[in-house]
Design an enzyme around this catalytic site. Sequence first.
Site, PDB file in Angstrom:
ATOM      1  N   HIS A 166     -41.427  84.084  30.470  1.00 58.46           N
ATOM      2  CA  HIS A 166     -41.846  84.487  31.820  1.00 58.46           C
ATOM      3  C   HIS A 166     -40.931  85.591  32.343  1.00 58.46           C
ATOM      4  O   HIS A 166     -41.380  86.520  33.012  1.00 58.46           O
ATOM      5  CB  HIS A 166     -41.751  83.302  32.791  1.00 58.46           C
TER       6      HIS A 166
ATOM      7  N   ARG B 228     -43.302  73.671  27.289  1.00 57.50           N
ATOM      8  CA  ARG B 228     -43.440  72.354  26.661  1.00 57.50           C
ATOM      9  C   ARG B 228     -42.405  72.123  25.559  1.00 57.50           C
ATOM     10  O   ARG B 228     -42.298  70.997  25.070  1.00 57.50           O
ATOM     11  CB  ARG B 228     -44.855  72.172  26.112  1.00 57.50           C
TER      12      ARG B 228
END
Length: 266
Positions: free
Chosen positions: A21, A170
């Site tokens: 990100h 995750r």
Amino acid sequence: LGLTGGVRGFVPTMGALHRGHFALMEQCAKECSTPVVSIFVNPKQFGPTEDFSRYPRTLEADLELCKRAGCKVVFTPDSETIYGNATTTIHVEGVSELYEGAIRPGHFDGVATVVNALFNIVQPNVAYFGWKDVQQCAVISNMVEALHLPVRLQFCETVRESDGLALSSRNRYLSAENRKLAPTLFRTMTELAKQILHQPNLGRELMDEYCAEKRDALTNSGFEVDYLDVIDPATMRPSRFTANSRIIVAAKIGSTRLIDNIPIQS
Ligand code: PAF
């Protein structure tokens, strides 16, 4: 958001931000005068047995990372703001049928619906997404084209750990043992890419055989493989080798499901 003038860039996220990100946010901040990030864990894109309630929520650390990347405007809506009482869903046909679409019914309807809502609220000129979710890229491209949304899409290559594991929110679910095994996904795709590059005119039949061999190898290493295939990212259908084709994989290790993909390049 009451922002005017210049180029508004947008990085939609579900938070639990990592270096992947960060790369998107940095690029957005570099290229746009008003970079905006959204953090919203979108309930509509999780299936009933998926990890919505345990999806990591790390708002304070996320806000710090946004600031460091140069993104000072962060939109953190709640479900009521995004959906209210509305019951409209956007369904993108074709590209959302196979792979993730087949395994996670309704997932891409949730993604398309929220991304459209976020685009309408934030009104970006440019929006940034990671290639890591290649099928999501295809779904959003298709939606932008179909609905004539006035936004340019920028897709950025996946950021990886030094051993090849693609960064993902995750990954934090992985046990120490499974974390060691996880880079096998990237290694397996890289091996297949080399095989294909040796025989660029490979027909689809032989390609299927190679893919099946790699799936078996992953299964033997302890993965529960959902798919491993060579696809055209524009159609999200199996394809022969072209300049754009990518290898995609999805597999579970223990209870953690990982997805990844790579371009086929020398
Ligand atoms: O890629 C994600 O994090 C999500 O699917 C997105 C695009 C933010 C929509 O919720």
